[in-house]
Design a protein around this motif. Sequence first.
Motif, PDB file in Angstrom:
ATOM      1  N   UNK A 129       0.834  -1.192   0.000  1.00 26.48           N
ATOM      2  CA  UNK A 129       0.000   0.000   0.000  1.00 26.48           C
ATOM      3  C   UNK A 129       0.878   1.255   0.000  1.00 26.48           C
ATOM      4  N   UNK A 130       0.257   2.425   0.013  1.00 29.45           N
ATOM      5  CA  UNK A 130       1.021   3.665  -0.050  1.00 29.45           C
ATOM      6  C   UNK A 130       1.990   3.793   1.116  1.00 29.45           C
ATOM      7  N   UNK A 131       1.558   3.367   2.288  1.00 30.87           N
ATOM      8  CA  UNK A 131       2.413   3.444   3.468  1.00 30.87           C
ATOM      9  C   UNK A 131       3.625   2.524   3.338  1.00 30.87           C
ATOM     10  N   UNK A 132       3.408   1.337   2.786  1.00 30.96           N
ATOM     11  CA  UNK A 132       4.515   0.395   2.579  1.00 30.96           C
ATOM     12  C   UNK A 132       5.547   0.985   1.620  1.00 30.96           C
ATOM     13  N   UNK A 133       5.071   1.533   0.505  1.00 24.60           N
ATOM     14  CA  UNK A 133       5.985   2.107  -0.486  1.00 24.60           C
ATOM     15  C   UNK A 133       6.751   3.273   0.122  1.00 24.60           C
ATOM     16  N   UNK A 134       6.068   4.098   0.906  1.00 24.13           N
ATOM     17  CA  UNK A 134       6.736   5.229   1.555  1.00 24.13           C
ATOM     18  C   UNK A 134       7.818   4.745   2.513  1.00 24.13           C
TER      19      UNK A 134
END
Length: 461
Positions: free
Chosen positions: A280-285
């Motif tokens: 998810x976006x948090x993982x990629x960040x």
Amino acid sequence: MAPSAAQRTVIENCAIATVDADDTEYASGYLVVAGNRIESIGAGRAPEGLENVVRRIDGTGHLVTPGLVNTHHHFYQWITRGLATDHNLFNWLVALYPTWARIDEQMGRVAAQGSLAMMARGGVTTAMDHHYVYPHNAGDLSGAIIGAASEMGVRFTLARGSMDRSKKDGGLPPDFAVETLDGALSATAETVDRFHDASFGSMTQVAVAPCSPFSVSTELMKQGAELARAKGVRLHTHGSETVEEEQFCKELFGMGPTDYFESTGWLGQDVWMAHCVHMNDSDIAAFARTGTGVAHCPSSNARLAAGIARVPDMLKAGVPVGLGVDGTASNESGELHTELRNALLINRLGAHREAALNARQALRLGTYGGAQVLGRAAEIGSLEAGKLADFVLWKLDTLAHASIADPVTALVFGAAAPVTASFVNGKQIVKDNRLLTVDEDAIARATRDEAQRLARIAAQG
């Protein structure tokens, strides 16, 4: 730089894609190799008056690129190709672990030869193997794999894997195919001490690589990370490959894979993960913030119906991304150059559609991106003066490609291009699509024999 007395090879009259920071390209240029380094590169003809030129290659009709860098593989699977072809990841593992658990040193050596040969003849100059199956009394598997790479003449990283969660602990592998926590750590440390060469231009490196969250204890993850950093080597594992893995992590650890990895010390510039499909976006960040790398394996992800990794979003965020073949029991061709095309096409099926990746981004994934992920971007991955002479001449003037004006588009979008020559460390290892360092036909026979031997042993239980 190489000394002036070094023997030189000159390649001229070829298109060149350097994959440097500016994506410099030459419609017709030259490359001068001195010893094991690139001495100069540019447009037009090579400089006059070069001394000790022992070879000149007319590259007319060819594209020269950096050698391809494979960032994820399981060599042993070469002798279990074509099995469990309609399974998802977990069912595939359940079907094949009983067979894999019976490999021995001879099988490991021959499977490594097959895997390496197929990649090398297709333009791979730097390979890696994530080997994590160490059955009791199987012999010197790590030594056999590294020996095969040395014989082939390919630059190589062994990701010394491990598993300590077997069926009795809720894992998938048979009990006799896993190691104890202490045994795995001790054997990994020994492998690093025995084989890892940290010097510039080294041909062999070792990474610490517990297999995956569902086959490894939390203690092995934590202590494995501590071991790697104490030894100054890189860390590798599988991450976020399937929806089921995410559910497993939440049920067992109370958090998703990325948060679990961070809690065990497994995010950082010295870490790269295979697959990373369900991010998810948090993982990629988190990956971008910590510099954690990704080995993107598009064909294997499709073969096992794992999903489409968010590669465009990772690249936009600044996550280092390279390409991987993955084990050849989930990518039966075992060729990395076809992954350039598959990475581009599969990612265009995702949310970004035709804007997902272009030909030059795909080539960068397979070259400089892979070098970043393996921690070797200062040495390989682009064609620049002072870097190691790892490069490929792709033949693009045949029926398959001759009518495509742009050579990079021809290489990535077109059929698999023939390799006229491949060089590693300044030494040619492929000529006209055939390996120069080993007997391909003998390897083919040996892999068939070992595959049949393994099948017989597995059938006996």
